[in-house]
Write a protein that holds these residues in place. Structure first.
Motif, PDB file in Angstrom:
ATOM      1  N   LEU A  47       0.829  -1.216   0.000  1.00 37.75           N
ATOM      2  CA  LEU A  47       0.000   0.000   0.000  1.00 37.75           C
ATOM      3  C   LEU A  47       0.858   1.259   0.000  1.00 37.75           C
ATOM      4  CD1 LEU A  47      -2.922  -0.784   2.456  1.00 37.75           C
ATOM      5  CD2 LEU A  47      -3.078  -0.342   0.012  1.00 37.75           C
ATOM      6  N   SER A  48       1.938   1.258   0.755  1.00 43.33           N
ATOM      7  CA  SER A  48       2.820   2.430   0.805  1.00 43.33           C
ATOM      8  C   SER A  48       3.460   2.693  -0.553  1.00 43.33           C
ATOM      9  CB  SER A  48       3.905   2.227   1.860  1.00 43.33           C
ATOM     10  OG  SER A  48       3.335   2.086   3.136  1.00 43.33           O
ATOM     11  N   ILE A  49       3.919   1.636  -1.211  1.00 42.45           N
ATOM     12  CA  ILE A  49       4.519   1.791  -2.541  1.00 42.45           C
ATOM     13  C   ILE A  49       3.480   2.270  -3.544  1.00 42.45           C
ATOM     14  CG2 ILE A  49       5.564   0.509  -4.456  1.00 42.45           C
ATOM     15  CD1 ILE A  49       6.989  -1.189  -2.298  1.00 42.45           C
ATOM     16  N   LEU A  50       2.280   1.702  -3.475  1.00 43.53           N
ATOM     17  CA  LEU A  50       1.206   2.124  -4.385  1.00 43.53           C
ATOM     18  C   LEU A  50       0.838   3.588  -4.168  1.00 43.53           C
ATOM     19  CD1 LEU A  50      -0.852   1.230  -6.547  1.00 43.53           C
ATOM     20  CD2 LEU A  50      -2.399   0.696  -4.659  1.00 43.53           C
ATOM     21  N   LEU A  51       0.768   4.020  -2.919  1.00 45.28           N
ATOM     22  CA  LEU A  51       0.466   5.420  -2.624  1.00 45.28           C
ATOM     23  C   LEU A  51       1.552   6.336  -3.176  1.00 45.28           C
ATOM     24  CD1 LEU A  51      -1.220   7.601  -1.221  1.00 45.28           C
ATOM     25  CD2 LEU A  51       0.088   7.139   0.856  1.00 45.28           C
ATOM     26  N   PHE A  52       2.812   5.963  -3.005  1.00 44.47           N
ATOM     27  CA  PHE A  52       3.924   6.757  -3.519  1.00 44.47           C
ATOM     28  C   PHE A  52       3.850   6.869  -5.039  1.00 44.47           C
ATOM     29  CE2 PHE A  52       8.379   7.215  -4.883  1.00 44.47           C
ATOM     30  CZ  PHE A  52       8.672   8.410  -4.254  1.00 44.47           C
ATOM     31  N   ILE A  53       3.582   5.772  -5.717  1.00 45.45           N
ATOM     32  CA  ILE A  53       3.476   5.781  -7.184  1.00 45.45           C
ATOM     33  C   ILE A  53       2.289   6.632  -7.634  1.00 45.45           C
ATOM     34  CG2 ILE A  53       2.976   4.325  -9.183  1.00 45.45           C
ATOM     35  CD1 ILE A  53       4.713   2.167  -7.839  1.00 45.45           C
ATOM     36  N   CYS A  54       1.168   6.537  -6.927  1.00 50.74           N
ATOM     37  CA  CYS A  54      -0.005   7.346  -7.284  1.00 50.74           C
ATOM     38  C   CYS A  54       0.275   8.836  -7.119  1.00 50.74           C
ATOM     39  CB  CYS A  54      -1.208   6.936  -6.439  1.00 50.74           C
ATOM     40  SG  CYS A  54      -1.928   5.371  -6.917  1.00 50.74           S
ATOM     41  N   ILE A  55       0.994   9.205  -6.064  1.00 46.66           N
ATOM     42  CA  ILE A  55       1.329  10.614  -5.860  1.00 46.66           C
ATOM     43  C   ILE A  55       2.276  11.102  -6.953  1.00 46.66           C
ATOM     44  CG2 ILE A  55       2.558  12.202  -4.331  1.00 46.66           C
ATOM     45  CD1 ILE A  55       1.299  10.690  -1.993  1.00 46.66           C
ATOM     46  N   LEU A  56       3.249  10.280  -7.328  1.00 47.72           N
ATOM     47  CA  LEU A  56       4.157  10.667  -8.411  1.00 47.72           C
ATOM     48  C   LEU A  56       3.412  10.814  -9.738  1.00 47.72           C
ATOM     49  CD1 LEU A  56       7.403   8.586  -7.808  1.00 47.72           C
ATOM     50  CD2 LEU A  56       7.089  11.040  -7.588  1.00 47.72           C
ATOM     51  N   LEU A  57       2.501   9.911 -10.028  1.00 44.05           N
ATOM     52  CA  LEU A  57       1.731  10.001 -11.271  1.00 44.05           C
ATOM     53  C   LEU A  57       0.799  11.214 -11.268  1.00 44.05           C
ATOM     54  CD1 LEU A  57       0.875   6.256 -11.980  1.00 44.05           C
ATOM     55  CD2 LEU A  57       2.451   7.734 -13.232  1.00 44.05           C
ATOM     56  N   ALA A  58       0.201  11.499 -10.118  1.00 41.71           N
ATOM     57  CA  ALA A  58      -0.671  12.667 -10.026  1.00 41.71           C
ATOM     58  C   ALA A  58       0.123  13.950 -10.268  1.00 41.71           C
ATOM     59  CB  ALA A  58      -1.353  12.708  -8.660  1.00 41.71           C
ATOM     60  N   TRP A  59       1.339  14.007  -9.761  1.00 39.77           N
ATOM     61  CA  TRP A  59       2.200  15.160 -10.008  1.00 39.77           C
ATOM     62  C   TRP A  59       2.589  15.232 -11.481  1.00 39.77           C
ATOM     63  CZ3 TRP A  59       7.578  14.821 -11.159  1.00 39.77           C
ATOM     64  CH2 TRP A  59       8.195  16.063 -11.287  1.00 39.77           C
ATOM     65  N   LYS A  60       2.938  14.096 -12.063  1.00 42.78           N
ATOM     66  CA  LYS A  60       3.365  14.051 -13.461  1.00 42.78           C
ATOM     67  C   LYS A  60       2.248  14.506 -14.400  1.00 42.78           C
ATOM     68  CE  LYS A  60       5.846  12.559 -16.994  1.00 42.78           C
ATOM     69  NZ  LYS A  60       6.899  13.353 -17.532  1.00 42.78           N
ATOM     70  N   PHE A  61       1.012  14.088 -14.128  1.00 40.78           N
ATOM     71  CA  PHE A  61      -0.113  14.437 -14.991  1.00 40.78           C
ATOM     72  C   PHE A  61      -0.767  15.770 -14.627  1.00 40.78           C
ATOM     73  CE2 PHE A  61      -0.365   9.677 -15.552  1.00 40.78           C
ATOM     74  CZ  PHE A  61       0.236   9.695 -16.792  1.00 40.78           C
ATOM     75  N   GLY A  62      -0.274  16.440 -13.589  1.00 39.86           N
ATOM     76  CA  GLY A  62      -0.743  17.771 -13.256  1.00 39.86           C
ATOM     77  C   GLY A  62      -1.951  17.824 -12.342  1.00 39.86           C
ATOM     78  N   TYR A  63      -2.325  16.710 -11.724  1.00 39.80           N
ATOM     79  CA  TYR A  63      -3.460  16.722 -10.796  1.00 39.80           C
ATOM     80  C   TYR A  63      -3.117  17.433  -9.497  1.00 39.80           C
ATOM     81  CZ  TYR A  63      -5.622  13.297 -13.865  1.00 39.80           C
ATOM     82  OH  TYR A  63      -6.153  12.656 -14.943  1.00 39.80           O
ATOM     83  N   ILE A  64      -1.860  17.382  -9.109  1.00 46.57           N
ATOM     84  CA  ILE A  64      -1.409  18.093  -7.910  1.00 46.57           C
ATOM     85  C   ILE A  64      -0.201  18.940  -8.294  1.00 46.57           C
ATOM     86  CG2 ILE A  64      -2.261  16.411  -6.243  1.00 46.57           C
ATOM     87  CD1 ILE A  64       0.539  15.265  -6.046  1.00 46.57           C
ATOM     88  N   GLN A  65      -0.031  20.039  -7.602  1.00 45.73           N
ATOM     89  CA  GLN A  65       1.075  20.950  -7.862  1.00 45.73           C
ATOM     90  C   GLN A  65       1.931  21.062  -6.605  1.00 45.73           C
ATOM     91  OE1 GLN A  65       1.773  22.356 -10.799  1.00 45.73           O
ATOM     92  NE2 GLN A  65       0.019  21.253 -11.640  1.00 45.73           N
ATOM     93  N   PRO A  66       3.243  21.003  -6.749  1.00 50.43           N
ATOM     94  CA  PRO A  66       4.091  21.161  -5.572  1.00 50.43           C
ATOM     95  C   PRO A  66       4.077  22.616  -5.094  1.00 50.43           C
ATOM     96  CG  PRO A  66       5.435  20.940  -7.530  1.00 50.43           C
ATOM     97  CD  PRO A  66       4.016  20.724  -7.952  1.00 50.43           C
ATOM     98  N   THR A  67       3.947  22.787  -3.814  1.00 51.81           N
ATOM     99  CA  THR A  67       4.009  24.105  -3.193  1.00 51.81           C
ATOM    100  C   THR A  67       4.872  23.984  -1.959  1.00 51.81           C
ATOM    101  OG1 THR A  67       2.068  23.722  -1.848  1.00 51.81           O
ATOM    102  CG2 THR A  67       1.710  24.770  -3.979  1.00 51.81           C
ATOM    103  N   GLY A  68       5.297  25.086  -1.437  1.00 55.63           N
ATOM    104  CA  GLY A  68       6.077  25.022  -0.211  1.00 55.63           C
ATOM    105  C   GLY A  68       7.123  26.100  -0.156  1.00 55.63           C
ATOM    106  N   ILE A  69       8.121  25.854   0.650  1.00 56.82           N
ATOM    107  CA  ILE A  69       9.185  26.818   0.870  1.00 56.82           C
ATOM    108  C   ILE A  69      10.128  26.814  -0.334  1.00 56.82           C
ATOM    109  CG2 ILE A  69      11.101  27.431   2.382  1.00 56.82           C
ATOM    110  CD1 ILE A  69       9.582  25.954   4.615  1.00 56.82           C
TER     111      ILE A  69
END
Length: 73
Positions: A47-69
């Protein structure tokens, strides 16, 4: 996406709790206890690996945007 991540974290914590339960449960058959605990921990790692891959794919396809410092000032 937020709900998917939240659901994944809940499943990961639940699987970790399940492994703890199997580890602490008193039983005569030590092999079955170890097998159940190992299965729960393997499920958590999956589950942890799947979550990590899903977050990377969401970033790659533009569903999430990195924000921060910012890295530099």
């Amino acid at each position: 996406m937020k709900y998917l991540v939240l659901l994944a974290f809940i499943a990961i914590i639940g699987s970790l709790g399940s492994a703890l339960f199997f580890m602490m449960r008193d039983g005569r058959d030590g092999k079955a206890k170890t097998s159940n605990m190992a299965r729960a921990l393997a499920f958590r790692v999956g589950l942890s690996i799947l979550l990590f891959i899903c977050i990377l794919l969401a970033w790659k396809f533009g569903y999430i945007q990195p924000t921060g410092i910012p890295l530099s000032k």
